[in-house]
Design a protein around this motif. Structure first.
Motif: not given
Length: 122
Positions: A84-88
């Motif tokens: 998954v792409a994780v955007v924080r």
């Protein structure tokens, strides 16, 4: 690190009938004491700005790729071994007070990143 009371909100965003993103928001209660369920279902930022009169200034973001967790697989209907792409992101008001931390977990097959950068000479 100092702990502060937050409101935690988890939402699954559906795009074209498929679950695509898990949003996990943590909102400081010292700035936003309550978040009505309807605001979480409709638009947090519309509530913050239009109902509470807050002015959102900016956000800092970090984007990484990570193996899908059990939670990702359950809510995003992806298989074991998927990524998954994780955007924080940390979002702040115009007075520089950070009020929201968000972790968005995107199905990699539906994720895209677009940026606009302007260079100015001094």
């Amino acid at each position: 690190m100092t702990e502060a009371p937050v409101t935690a909100i988890k939402r699954v965003r559906v795009i074209d009938g498929e679950p695509a993103i898990i949003d996990k928001d943590y909102i400081l209660k010292s700035i936003i004491p309550k978040v009505p369920k309807q605001a979480a279902e409709d638009s947090l930022y519309a509530y913050f700005e239009n109902q509470l009169g807050l002015t959102i200034g900016y956000a800092t973001k970090e984007i990484t790729m990570a193996p899908a967790t059990d939670e990702d697989r359950e809510h995003l209907a992806i298989s074991k071994g998927a990524y998954v792409a994780v955007v924080r992101s940390v979002t702040s008001l115009t007075d520089a007070r950070a009020f929201q931390y968000t972790e968005s977990r995107h199905r990699a097959d539906r994720f895209s990143f677009r940026d606009f950068a302007r260079r100015t000479k001094k």
